[in-house]
Scaffold this motif. Structure first.
Motif, PDB file in Angstrom:
ATOM      1  N   GLY A  91      21.590  -8.937  -1.268  1.00 61.66           N
ATOM      2  CA  GLY A  91      20.257  -8.350  -1.183  1.00 61.66           C
ATOM      3  C   GLY A  91      20.031  -7.229  -2.187  1.00 61.66           C
ATOM      4  N   GLY A  92      18.877  -6.598  -2.065  1.00 60.18           N
ATOM      5  CA  GLY A  92      18.510  -5.508  -2.981  1.00 60.18           C
ATOM      6  C   GLY A  92      19.397  -4.298  -2.808  1.00 60.18           C
ATOM      7  N   THR A  93      20.012  -4.135  -1.626  1.00 54.36           N
ATOM      8  CA  THR A  93      20.851  -2.957  -1.363  1.00 54.36           C
ATOM      9  C   THR A  93      22.280  -3.328  -0.986  1.00 54.36           C
ATOM     10  OG1 THR A  93      18.878  -1.852  -0.477  1.00 54.36           O
ATOM     11  CG2 THR A  93      21.000  -0.810  -0.030  1.00 54.36           C
ATOM     12  N   SER A 262      15.697  -3.970   1.989  1.00 55.19           N
ATOM     13  CA  SER A 262      15.208  -2.985   1.008  1.00 55.19           C
ATOM     14  C   SER A 262      13.692  -2.929   1.114  1.00 55.19           C
ATOM     15  CB  SER A 262      15.589  -3.408  -0.423  1.00 55.19           C
ATOM     16  OG  SER A 262      16.946  -3.704  -0.487  1.00 55.19           O
ATOM     17  N   GLY A 263      13.059  -4.100   1.105  1.00 55.27           N
ATOM     18  CA  GLY A 263      11.636  -4.226   1.395  1.00 55.27           C
ATOM     19  C   GLY A 263      11.475  -4.973   2.718  1.00 55.27           C
ATOM     20  N   VAL A 264      10.247  -5.347   3.018  1.00 52.74           N
ATOM     21  CA  VAL A 264       9.999  -5.997   4.316  1.00 52.74           C
ATOM     22  C   VAL A 264       9.340  -7.360   4.096  1.00 52.74           C
ATOM     23  CG1 VAL A 264       8.847  -5.779   6.564  1.00 52.74           C
ATOM     24  CG2 VAL A 264       9.572  -3.718   5.327  1.00 52.74           C
ATOM     25  N   SER A 265       9.858  -8.378   4.769  1.00 48.47           N
ATOM     26  CA  SER A 265       9.227  -9.699   4.774  1.00 48.47           C
ATOM     27  C   SER A 265       8.872 -10.059   6.200  1.00 48.47           C
ATOM     28  CB  SER A 265      10.193 -10.766   4.239  1.00 48.47           C
ATOM     29  OG  SER A 265      10.151 -10.784   2.847  1.00 48.47           O
ATOM     30  N   ILE A 266       7.684 -10.627   6.372  1.00 49.50           N
ATOM     31  CA  ILE A 266       7.253 -11.002   7.728  1.00 49.50           C
ATOM     32  C   ILE A 266       6.973 -12.503   7.774  1.00 49.50           C
ATOM     33  CG2 ILE A 266       5.547 -10.595   9.544  1.00 49.50           C
ATOM     34  CD1 ILE A 266       5.284  -7.762   8.584  1.00 49.50           C
ATOM     35  N   LYS A 276       6.098 -19.827   8.089  1.00 46.91           N
ATOM     36  CA  LYS A 276       5.454 -19.367   6.860  1.00 46.91           C
ATOM     37  C   LYS A 276       5.752 -17.884   6.668  1.00 46.91           C
ATOM     38  CE  LYS A 276       0.943 -18.026   8.685  1.00 46.91           C
ATOM     39  NZ  LYS A 276      -0.513 -18.150   8.622  1.00 46.91           N
ATOM     40  N   ARG A 277       5.748 -17.461   5.405  1.00 48.74           N
ATOM     41  CA  ARG A 277       5.872 -16.032   5.126  1.00 48.74           C
ATOM     42  C   ARG A 277       4.457 -15.470   5.171  1.00 48.74           C
ATOM     43  NH1 ARG A 277       5.804 -12.278   0.877  1.00 48.74           N
ATOM     44  NH2 ARG A 277       7.352 -10.626   1.088  1.00 48.74           N
ATOM     45  N   VAL A 278       4.192 -14.624   6.131  1.00 48.38           N
ATOM     46  CA  VAL A 278       2.834 -14.123   6.334  1.00 48.38           C
ATOM     47  C   VAL A 278       2.491 -13.060   5.299  1.00 48.38           C
ATOM     48  CG1 VAL A 278       1.266 -13.043   7.996  1.00 48.38           C
ATOM     49  CG2 VAL A 278       3.129 -14.484   8.810  1.00 48.38           C
ATOM     50  N   THR A 279       3.388 -12.122   5.138  1.00 44.21           N
ATOM     51  CA  THR A 279       3.151 -11.025   4.211  1.00 44.21           C
ATOM     52  C   THR A 279       4.446 -10.249   3.987  1.00 44.21           C
ATOM     53  OG1 THR A 279       1.646  -9.179   3.728  1.00 44.21           O
ATOM     54  CG2 THR A 279       2.493  -9.291   5.957  1.00 44.21           C
ATOM     55  N   GLY A 280       4.357  -9.200   3.220  1.00 41.33           N
ATOM     56  CA  GLY A 280       5.518  -8.347   2.989  1.00 41.33           C
ATOM     57  C   GLY A 280       5.052  -6.929   2.765  1.00 41.33           C
ATOM     58  N   SER A 281       6.001  -6.020   2.688  1.00 37.17           N
ATOM     59  CA  SER A 281       5.651  -4.629   2.357  1.00 37.17           C
ATOM     60  C   SER A 281       6.769  -4.043   1.519  1.00 37.17           C
ATOM     61  CB  SER A 281       5.474  -3.810   3.634  1.00 37.17           C
ATOM     62  OG  SER A 281       5.369  -2.440   3.305  1.00 37.17           O
TER      63      SER A 281
HETATM   64  C1  LIG Z   1      11.551  -9.312  -2.440  1.00 39.25           C
HETATM   65  C2  LIG Z   1      12.179  -9.346  -1.073  1.00 39.25           C
HETATM   66  C3  LIG Z   1      11.946 -10.702  -0.431  1.00 39.25           C
HETATM   67  C4  LIG Z   1      13.713  -9.177  -1.262  1.00 39.25           C
HETATM   68  O1  LIG Z   1      14.372  -9.132   0.011  1.00 39.25           O
HETATM   69  P1  LIG Z   1      15.329  -7.879   0.413  1.00 39.25           P
HETATM   70  O2  LIG Z   1      16.467  -7.823  -0.578  1.00 39.25           O
HETATM   71  O3  LIG Z   1      14.514  -6.635   0.408  1.00 39.25           O
HETATM   72  O4  LIG Z   1      15.850  -8.208   1.807  1.00 39.25           O
HETATM   73  C5  LIG Z   1      11.645  -8.203  -0.168  1.00 39.25           C
HETATM   74  O5  LIG Z   1      12.045  -6.979  -0.682  1.00 39.25           O
HETATM   75  C6  LIG Z   1      10.143  -8.193   0.052  1.00 39.25           C
HETATM   76  O6  LIG Z   1       9.612  -9.075   0.687  1.00 39.25           O
HETATM   77  N1  LIG Z   1       9.447  -7.171  -0.475  1.00 39.25           N
HETATM   78  C7  LIG Z   1       8.026  -6.949  -0.239  1.00 39.25           C
HETATM   79  C8  LIG Z   1       7.189  -7.694  -1.273  1.00 39.25           C
HETATM   80  C9  LIG Z   1       5.722  -7.778  -0.821  1.00 39.25           C
HETATM   81  O7  LIG Z   1       5.015  -6.791  -0.970  1.00 39.25           O
HETATM   82  O8  LIG Z   1       5.348  -8.812  -0.247  1.00 39.25           O
END
Ligand SMILES: CC(C)(COP(=O)(O)O)[C@@H](O)C(=O)NCCC(=O)O
Ligand SMILES: Nc1ncnc2c1ncn2[C@@H]1O[C@H](COP(=O)(O)OP(=O)(O)O)[C@@H](O)[C@H]1O
Length: 439
Positions: A91-93, A262-266, A276-281
């Motif tokens: 992952g990112g971290t 590191s970021g958020v996936s929903i 489905k991937r609804v959104t992220g942050s």
């Molecule tokens: C790019 C990522 C899928 C990477 O996954 P991660 O390493 O953070 O677990 C995730 O950081 C993410 O969904 N970020 C938010 C992107 C958005 O604004 O939709």
């Protein structure tokens, strides 16, 4: 304690919404399937393993019901992937690494399988890079007596910082790890980013899998094979009466997954293989640790959480009562609700009164409430009642878990339930291993 913030982040959420459908190769996957009883069976009786890692097309499986459950003959073990099996989520971290130790290594190469595992274990445990940033083996998460692809064994869990990946590969090369026979699969962004380095440094071809597919495969697999994986909090903000309780996740659909890495996936999950991937942050665990490091000088996630445990966010945040002198009843905003995260820090005098602990707590609460607010709006939009929070942001972080539990309940008038999983950050890595034989 302060209330979670209200839906201040609506605009951000709508902007980043992408709503792309992902459907794995299973027929009759309805886009809005109702809460059918399509969950994996619990336990693993010897002749009836339910294994979602095997798609219909590659193995002889038969449908057990109309909801896509597949039953796999345990003898259909793939021989072209030498054990031991390793799954990595880069992952990112953090790099999350799981490995499967068979209880009965195949007789033909009994010695080499055992020896290979021992050597790799020794390498992981004694490698400097693996221990950096709080990395190491999560012994408390080990799962004994689990079947993977018809083999009984133990699943081990290990993590280390992604920033050490290059050093890790160098070190693996110098210790001769490339000569050991094993199968590695990988997911996460790093599976792509480090693919050529794996080849160059340790001459390893890694099997790559998508991180969202892997995450869900991992969740369903672990939940089907490990009792007491899923839990919730009763009375989450009342220290005296707060209780962690097991939740029966055997009929979970539909549900929302909020993966806080590191970021958020929903993700909205409608059936075992349909989501489905609804959104992220972009405001996720990385944001918390980044801001906290800047504000407090902390060096690790564990330090950041330890500081937050001793701090008060209300000294940093501006509350409704700081603005109204009390509640704002017309719109049901109580005085303790955060009106403006970090809003008190615009004033020099207030800045001089806050400690590192207060800043760490306020950073944690701000990020957590923002994620909770986005999750709640997604759940409402998607018509979900259960929200499963995963990802290593929740590691050693009961403050955020309890805040999310409270926020889901409070802002939905009890219609939404926050759920958590014991192996919080490891599902992607597990999902890789269980998908291994589909390639
Ligand atoms: C790019 C990522 C899928 C990477 O996954 P991660 O390493 O953070 O677990 C995730 O950081 C993410 O969904 N970020 C938010 C992107 C958005 O604004 O939709
Ligand atoms: N030992 C640790 N080192 C760094 N971050 C950690 C650690 N433990 C938990 N975290 C938190 O977990 C987040 C990473 O979560 P994870 O699910 O592993 O995401 P990713 O896949 O992006 O690496 C970090 O941003 C941080 O908030």
């Amino acid at each position: 304690m302060s209330q979670p913030s209200t839906g201040k982040n609506t605009a951000r959420v709508l902007q980043s919404s992408c709503g792309e459908w992902r459907s794995i190769d299973v027929p009759s996957c309805s886009t809005k399937s109702s809460n059918t009883n399509s969950s994996p069976k619990r336990g693993n009786p010897p002749d009836d393993i339910v294994d979602y890692a095997f798609p219909k097309k590659q193995l002889k499986v038969h449908m057990t019901d109309r909801t896509n459950s597949v039953t796999v003959n345990r003898r259909s073990v793939h021989n072209s992937c030498p054990m031991p099996w390793f799954g990595m989520d880069i992952g990112g971290t953090l790099v999350k690494l799981v490995y499967f130790e068979p209880h009965n290594p195949s007789p033909s190469n009994n010695f080499s399988q055992v020896q290979t595992l021992e050597e790799i274990e020794f390498f992981l445990k004694n490698n400097e890079t693996c221990r950096k940033g709080g990395g190491g083996k999560d012994t408390h998460l080990k799962i004994k007596n689990i079947y993977i692809h018809g083999n009984l064994g133990t699943l081990h869990f290990f993590h280390f910082p992604t920033s050490e990946m290059d050093m890790f590969l160098q070190s693996a090369k110098s210790k001769g790890m490339s000569l050991l026979p094993c199968t590695a699969c990988a997911t996460g962004g790093g599976a792509y980013k480090f693919e050529s380095a794996f080849k160059k440094e340790v001459n390893m071809d890694i099997h790559k899998f998508d991180e969202m597919d892997s995450l869900l495969r991992g969740i369903h697999y672990i939940d089907a094979n490990y009792q007491e994986e899923c839990y919730y909090f009763e009375n989450p903000v009342d220290d005296k009466f707060c209780e962690k309780k097991v939740f029966d996740f055997s009929s979970p659909y539909p549900y929302l997954v909020v993966n806080i890495g590191s970021g958020v996936s929903i993700l909205s999950v409608y059936a075992p293989d349909c989501y489905k991937r609804v959104t992220g942050s972009s405001l996720g665990g990385g944001t918390f640790l980044g801001l906290c490091s800047l504000l407090t000088g902390c060096e690790t996630f564990e330090q950041a959480i330890a500081l937050a445990e001793k701090g008060e966010s209300t000294k940093v945040d501006k509350l409704v009562k700081d603005i109204y002198g009390g509640d704002y009843p017309r719109f049901n905003l109580q005085g303790d609700t955060v009106a403006s995260s970090f809003g008190n820090m615009t004033c020099q005098e207030r800045r001089s009164l806050v400690s590192r602990e207060d800043l760490a707590r306020a950073t944690l609460v701000t990020i957590t409430n923002n994620i909770g607010s986005i999750a709640r709006m997604c759940a409402v939009n998607e018509g979900m009642e259960h929200v499963v929070f995963v990802g290593n942001f929740l590691r050693v972080n009961p403050i955020s878990m309890k805040l999310l539990a409270y926020a889901m309940d409070f802002w939905s008038n009890g219609t939404l339930k926050a759920l958590f999983l014991e192996h919080e950050g490891y599902f992607g890595a597990v999902g890789c291993v269980v998908q291994l034989l589909e390639t």
